[in-house]
Each structure stands twice: as C-alpha cells, then as structure tokens.
Design an enzyme around this catalytic site. Sequence first.
Site, PDB file in Angstrom:
ATOM      1  N   ASP A 165      66.256   2.305 -31.305  1.00 11.34           N
ATOM      2  CA  ASP A 165      66.166   2.906 -30.323  1.00 11.34           C
ATOM      3  C   ASP A 165      64.799   1.571 -29.115  1.00 11.34           C
ATOM      4  O   ASP A 165      64.914   2.139 -28.110  1.00 11.34           O
ATOM      5  CB  ASP A 165      64.554   4.075 -30.869  1.00 11.34           C
ATOM      6  CG  ASP A 165      64.112   3.089 -31.778  1.00 11.34           C
ATOM      7  OD1 ASP A 165      64.186   2.425 -32.533  1.00 11.34           O
ATOM      8  OD2 ASP A 165      63.582   4.913 -32.357  1.00 11.34           O
TER       9      ASP A 165
ATOM     10  N   ASP B 108      59.749  -3.265 -30.396  1.00  6.12           N
ATOM     11  CA  ASP B 108      58.357  -3.986 -30.531  1.00  6.12           C
ATOM     12  C   ASP B 108      58.021  -4.351 -30.943  1.00  6.12           C
ATOM     13  O   ASP B 108      58.583  -6.178 -29.659  1.00  6.12           O
ATOM     14  CB  ASP B 108      57.721  -2.960 -30.511  1.00  6.12           C
ATOM     15  CG  ASP B 108      56.628  -1.950 -30.900  1.00  6.12           C
ATOM     16  OD1 ASP B 108      56.070  -2.185 -30.041  1.00  6.12           O
ATOM     17  OD2 ASP B 108      55.947  -2.115 -32.034  1.00  6.12           O
TER      18      ASP B 108
ATOM     19  N   ASP C  77      59.242   8.946 -32.112  1.00  8.26           N
ATOM     20  CA  ASP C  77      58.479  10.199 -32.024  1.00  8.26           C
ATOM     21  C   ASP C  77      57.136   9.651 -31.715  1.00  8.26           C
ATOM     22  O   ASP C  77      57.009   8.608 -32.105  1.00  8.26           O
ATOM     23  CB  ASP C  77      58.938  10.559 -33.498  1.00  8.26           C
ATOM     24  CG  ASP C  77      58.848   9.235 -34.719  1.00  8.26           C
ATOM     25  OD1 ASP C  77      59.038   8.234 -34.411  1.00  8.26           O
ATOM     26  OD2 ASP C  77      58.510   9.657 -34.995  1.00  8.26           O
TER      27      ASP C  77
ATOM     28  N   ARG D  73      61.683  14.138 -30.569  1.00  7.32           N
ATOM     29  CA  ARG D  73      61.819  13.211 -30.538  1.00  7.32           C
ATOM     30  C   ARG D  73      63.153  14.004 -30.017  1.00  7.32           C
ATOM     31  O   ARG D  73      64.187  12.878 -28.879  1.00  7.32           O
ATOM     32  CB  ARG D  73      62.910  13.101 -32.474  1.00  7.32           C
ATOM     33  CG  ARG D  73      62.260  12.619 -33.196  1.00  7.32           C
ATOM     34  CD  ARG D  73      62.817  12.107 -33.963  1.00  7.32           C
ATOM     35  NE  ARG D  73      61.834  11.641 -35.093  1.00  7.32           N
ATOM     36  CZ  ARG D  73      61.983  10.736 -35.604  1.00  7.32           C
ATOM     37  NH1 ARG D  73      61.682   9.297 -34.457  1.00  7.32           N
ATOM     38  NH2 ARG D  73      61.283   9.934 -36.897  1.00  7.32           N
TER      39      ARG D  73
END
Length: 203
Positions: A104, A107, A163, A169
Amino acid sequence: MSTATHDLVIDEVMVEADALQQRVAELGRTISEDYAGKDPLLVGILKGAVFFMADIVRHVTVPCELDFMAVSSYGTATESSGVVRIIKDLDSSIEGRHVLIVEDIIDSGLTLSHLVRTLELRNPASVEICALLVKPERRVVEVPCRYTGFEIPNRFAVGYGLDYRERYRNLDFIAALHPSMYEQDGEGEPRRASIPTGEAGQA
Ligand code: IMP
Ligand code: MG
C-alpha cells in the site's frame, strides 16, 4: 462511498477514486508488458494492499499467481523499527520465481527493506516492488521500488486499504487524516494501528 460520514476525520482528499483507478490500470498494463512470459507471483501485503492487489491484477493480462503475506513491525507508536515478524507466510516456495511485492505505502521503507531481504534469501529469480503510495520525505532506507502509483506529501493517509487504527480502509479514495485526529493522541502524530507500542501489529 460518500465522504459525508467521514467529514470529521478527513482533512483533504489526496487522490480521487477516478485517478486511483486510472493509475492502477496503467500500472497493470506496464506490469503486463514487463512480465510477459515470466509467470510472476504477485505477493500482496495484508491488510493494506488488499484493494490495490484486487484492482491491479484485473489489469494484468499475462498469466500470474497471487499470494499474500502478513507482517508485523516492532517499534514505537509512530515509528517502524524495521524488525519485521512474519505473521502469515507465503503458501508456496518462491525459488526461481519472479516475485512482485504489492504494497500500500512506503513510508520509512524499513518494513519493505526487511521483507525484500527475507524473500531474497529464498532464491527467487527476481524480487521487485509495486507500491501504490510513497512518501519520499519520510524515507529512512532506500528501497528499490520499480512501480509507484503516487508520491504523496508527509501526511497520514487513509483509505483504499490504508487505515488509522483499523478504520477507513474501505474508502474508495485516499485522504489525509484531519490534524485534530493526531492531537487526540497528544503525540503530534497519529498512532498507527499497524505499529503499536511494544506489541506486534499487522500492517
Ligand atoms: P514503513 O516501514 O515505515 O515503510 O511502514 C510501512 C507501513 O506503515 C505501511 O505498510 C502501512 O501499513 C503503515 N503506514 C505508513 N504510513 C502510513 C499512512 O500514512 N497511513 C496508513 N498507514 C501507514
Ligand atoms: Mg501495509
């Protein structure tokens, strides 16, 4: 899905549903060209990548297989430590296979960097990454990401699989969480449900 029920938590829409679908289709076409004749294994990282995975494979036109992994990161409430524990492993061997990790968001990059190293030890033919979102400002370790959906600024993103404490989500767009949600935690940053303090939590 309407934004109305989420107005209180969402600050701004970062990627509209239409733009998401268009980009996912483009990525699927590119992957189809690159992996022609390679019978790739697409590995989705639970739970955040489920929507992205389900949508992108429907644009992959070459034969492929799907599998999923669930990992947990140890760390503080807001920072991943890069130590990753496998909660659910792949169903089969990846020896000699062309593996494409579907994630997803990247980071710090710590989770994926650890995961790539783990999978490379299993002697696959190749390991590449396809990430829907990347936050370049937050990067701690370089992760070679071959396919990227969107670069986003350093905001906490929710929706389309992402989320905040297991919520949001199911939005069909990507939004930045409202700063008031961060302040609730008194830490200046939202607590990530995926990286709880002390314990292991699923991404
Ligand atoms: P990294 O190890 O710091 O790259 O963390 C990656 C994981 O942290 C992702 O797979 C997500 O589960 C979670 N994460 C990082 N940033 C966000 C965000 O903005 N929203 C939701 N989850 C995030
Ligand atoms: Mg994740």
